[in-house]
Design a protein around this motif. Structure first.
Motif, mmCIF file in Angstrom:
data_model
loop_
_atom_site.group_PDB
_atom_site.id
_atom_site.type_symbol
_atom_site.label_atom_id
_atom_site.label_comp_id
_atom_site.label_asym_id
_atom_site.label_seq_id
_atom_site.Cartn_x
_atom_site.Cartn_y
_atom_site.Cartn_z
ATOM 1 N N ARG A 106 25.548 10.993 30.276
ATOM 2 C CA ARG A 106 26.276 10.106 29.369
ATOM 3 C C ARG A 106 26.822 10.803 28.127
ATOM 4 O O ARG A 106 27.716 10.284 27.466
ATOM 5 N N THR A 107 26.270 11.954 27.788
ATOM 6 C CA THR A 107 26.687 12.608 26.539
ATOM 7 C C THR A 107 27.202 14.028 26.730
ATOM 8 O O THR A 107 27.883 14.555 25.850
ATOM 9 N N GLY A 108 26.859 14.671 27.835
ATOM 10 C CA GLY A 108 27.211 16.077 28.004
ATOM 11 C C GLY A 108 26.368 17.010 27.168
ATOM 12 O O GLY A 108 26.678 18.204 27.068
ATOM 13 N N VAL A 109 25.291 16.500 26.561
ATOM 14 C CA VAL A 109 24.446 17.348 25.729
ATOM 15 C C VAL A 109 23.701 18.358 26.605
ATOM 16 O O VAL A 109 23.451 18.118 27.789
ATOM 17 N N ARG A 110 23.362 19.493 26.022
ATOM 18 C CA ARG A 110 22.568 20.496 26.733
ATOM 19 C C ARG A 110 21.083 20.226 26.521
ATOM 20 O O ARG A 110 20.690 19.512 25.605
ATOM 21 N N LEU A 111 20.274 20.833 27.379
ATOM 22 C CA LEU A 111 18.824 20.651 27.311
ATOM 23 C C LEU A 111 18.138 21.938 26.895
ATOM 24 O O LEU A 111 18.507 23.020 27.333
ATOM 25 N N LEU A 112 17.159 21.795 26.042
ATOM 26 C CA LEU A 112 16.236 22.871 25.699
ATOM 27 C C LEU A 112 14.903 22.455 26.323
ATOM 28 O O LEU A 112 14.271 21.504 25.863
ATOM 29 N N ILE A 113 14.508 23.134 27.381
ATOM 30 C CA ILE A 113 13.281 22.759 28.073
ATOM 31 C C ILE A 113 12.116 23.600 27.559
ATOM 32 O O ILE A 113 12.135 24.830 27.640
ATOM 33 N N ASP A 114 11.120 22.925 27.018
ATOM 34 C CA ASP A 114 9.900 23.578 26.549
ATOM 35 C C ASP A 114 8.858 23.443 27.653
ATOM 36 O O ASP A 114 8.365 22.336 27.910
ATOM 37 N N VAL A 115 8.536 24.561 28.303
ATOM 38 C CA VAL A 115 7.597 24.497 29.419
ATOM 39 C C VAL A 115 6.176 24.237 28.932
ATOM 40 O O VAL A 115 5.352 23.668 29.663
ATOM 41 N N ALA A 116 5.876 24.628 27.686
ATOM 42 C CA ALA A 116 4.563 24.299 27.123
ATOM 43 C C ALA A 116 4.442 22.792 26.929
ATOM 44 O O ALA A 116 3.358 22.213 27.118
ATOM 45 N N ASN A 117 5.540 22.141 26.567
ATOM 46 C CA ASN A 117 5.514 20.689 26.424
ATOM 47 C C ASN A 117 5.377 19.993 27.773
ATOM 48 O O ASN A 117 4.762 18.923 27.872
ATOM 49 N N LEU A 118 5.953 20.585 28.819
ATOM 50 C CA LEU A 118 5.739 20.036 30.163
ATOM 51 C C LEU A 118 4.259 20.065 30.526
ATOM 52 O O LEU A 118 3.720 19.110 31.101
ATOM 53 N N HIS A 119 3.588 21.162 30.173
ATOM 54 C CA HIS A 119 2.147 21.239 30.445
ATOM 55 C C HIS A 119 1.381 20.235 29.592
ATOM 56 O O HIS A 119 0.457 19.562 30.088
ATOM 57 N N THR A 120 1.751 20.125 28.314
ATOM 58 C CA THR A 120 1.094 19.151 27.436
ATOM 59 C C THR A 120 1.174 17.754 28.030
ATOM 60 O O THR A 120 0.176 17.016 28.069
ATOM 61 N N ASN A 121 2.348 17.378 28.502
ATOM 62 C CA ASN A 121 2.534 16.030 29.030
ATOM 63 C C ASN A 121 1.873 15.850 30.398
ATOM 64 O O ASN A 121 1.561 14.726 30.792
ATOM 65 N N ARG A 122 1.646 16.942 31.110
ATOM 66 C CA ARG A 122 0.862 16.864 32.346
ATOM 67 C C ARG A 122 -0.580 16.466 32.015
ATOM 68 O O ARG A 122 -1.153 15.577 32.661
ATOM 69 N N VAL A 123 -1.161 17.113 31.009
ATOM 70 C CA VAL A 123 -2.542 16.824 30.642
ATOM 71 C C VAL A 123 -2.662 15.465 29.968
ATOM 72 O O VAL A 123 -3.551 14.669 30.287
ATOM 73 N N ASN A 124 -1.762 15.187 29.025
ATOM 74 C CA ASN A 124 -1.904 13.991 28.191
ATOM 75 C C ASN A 124 -1.334 12.722 28.808
ATOM 76 O O ASN A 124 -1.798 11.619 28.502
#
Length: 467
Positions: free
Chosen positions: A166-184
């Protein structure tokens, strides 16, 4: 959407490690917290890095694009000024909310937005406003969270995908945050990576954290654990990222350890070549765009050199504006619904009001304690005299946490430091007269006034103003 130009392996520039960063061999780029630099007075270390050809990307933390209010024009202008001053190919921010306007409350931290249609509509409009105001492309980061919102309608992958579409914005993917959200939050990082449009990837963050009591804390103060490097490898197996950056914000290790972490990251990035992700189909970027062109700056031009145009701005580059699927302005009733939900949550986190129905109360208590502790830590860094005046780190922390229970932050951390000192003085603290005189002098030097008497404080409270 055109592929990002190569950034390489970088590190978050921080004043505490500025000298070490300059000495790191093979460093390709750095990221700087945008709010911590002044365009007219850039640190000498950053200027030297730029002279060497090291790219610098400003990373904002205070826009709150996921908040119910429209972005603050002054904050957008400030972020754009830093992008131009640094000759940056892009800027980055977060998919988060950080404040509410009714009541006026500041989290001092990045909080997750609900993955609902209402919140997505508001976020997309806020992103488009930001894109229109910024001179370079914008990338948004997935954040780490301690808790989930009740009643969510979209998965993380669906939410991010629709945001990009919807916006064409780019993504900054934080893989540490992916792990955080896996645990939490029980989310599957691989499912997120499988679902999101990796052609929109701007760059990647890697950081360390620690698990306590079944909760993962994204501290940026611990070494990068193997599990996070494994997630970087998962991402790397799907796409070759334009850039990967190590974040470290506290408890900085010796230079050799930083170099070792960068080497480990570089080893994962170079451990094989993933098949390139195809650029988006026609209509997702400017007509006739060259898919090999850098989306932020001409790859043949040093970003620190003015090629006859405003620095940091390439007039032939689409700054990430959307893909033609703009549904029009968000109705105010939608913003109001989002505002009410965010205000109820933030009030519970920082003002002690009841936890809204459906939230995990234990997790909200953990988050509330973490926010108060972060306030204490940041104020101590900004005003290191306060722990000294109050007799050391432990008495300072005890006094600050007591203050924070009844005084939610309504502005930035610098104002919080002044309000804390004022609160102590109104209560005739500290008890030692010499310490109280030192605190009074400290407060006057920065506030330029006398601390208000108790009766003034009571009057402010009665009319609903923050003291």
């Amino acid at each position: 959407m055109k592929p990002m130009a190569h950034l390489g392996v970088g590190i978050g520039w921080r004043p505490e490690i500025a000298d070490a960063v300059e000495r790191l061999s093979g460093l390709d780029w750095v990221e700087v917290v945008a709010e911590n630099v002044c365009p007219g007075h850039l640190p000498e270390s950053l200027l030297r890095l730029r002279e060497r050809g090291t790219r610098v990307v400003p990373h904002g933390v205070s826009l709150g694009l996921g908040g119910a209010d429209r972005p603050d024009p002054a904050k957008l202008a400030a972020l754009g000024e830093r992008a131009v001053a640094l000759g940056a190919p892009l800027v980055s921010e977060h998919i988060a909310f950080v404040r509410t306007s009714s009541p006026v409350l500041e989290a001092g931290h990045l909080l997750p937005v609900p993955r609902t249609r209402d919140a997505l509509d508001v976020l997309c409009e806020n992103v488009r406003i930001a894109q229109d105001a910024l001179p370079v492309p914008l990338a948004l980061e997935n954040i780490a969270a301690l808790f989930s919102w009740p009643g969510e309608e979209l998965t993380e992958g669906q939410f991010l995908t629709e945001l990009v579409e919807r916006t064409g914005v780019r993504l900054l993917i934080d893989v540490a945050n992916l792990h955080t959200n896996r645990v939490n939050r029980g989310e599957d990082p691989a499912a997120v990576l499988d679902a999101i449009p990796l052609e929109a990837l701007a760059y990647v963050h890697v950081a360390g954290g620690i698990e306590r009591g079944g909760v993962w804390h994204d501290t940026h103060a611990h070494p990068v654990p193997p599990v996070v490097l494994d997630l970087l490898a998962e991402l790397r197996s799907r796409v070759e990222p334009a850039g990967v950056l190590l974040e470290r914000d506290d408890d900085f290790p010796p230079e050799a350890e930083l170099a070792g972490e960068l080497a480990a990251i570089r080893a994962v990035v170079t451990a094989g070549r993933a098949a390139p992700v195809e650029a988006a189909t026609a209509g997702s970027g400017p007509a006739g765009a060259d898919p090999g062109t850098d989306p932020g700056t001409d790859p043949g031009i040093d970003p620190g050199i003015d090629p006859g145009i405003d620095p940091g701005i390439d007039p032939g580059i689409d700054p990430g504006i959307g893909t033609g699927t703009d549904p029009g302005p968000v109705e105010e009733s939608v913003r109001t619904r989002v505002a009410l939900g965010q205000a109820a949550l933030l009030s519970a986190l920082v003002a002690g009001t009841p936890v809204p129905e459906g939230f995990d109360r234990r997790r909200i208590r953990v988050q509330a304690r973490a926010l108060a502790a972060k306030r204490a830590d940041v104020v101590a860094k900004l005003a290191p005299e306060l722990p000294v005046i109050l007799g050391g780190p432990d008495p300072y922390r005890e006094a600050f946490l007591s203050y924070a229970k009844s005084r939610p932050m309504t502005s930035g951390y610098r104002r919080d430091a002044l309000d804390f000192a004022e609160d102590l003085l109104i209560r005739d603290l500290p008890a030692d007269p010499a310490a109280r005189r030192r605190l009074t002098t400290w407060w006057r030097d920065r506030a330029g006034a006398r601390p208000p008497r108790r009766i003034v404080r009571w009057a402010r409270t009665l009319v609903g103003r923050a003291a």
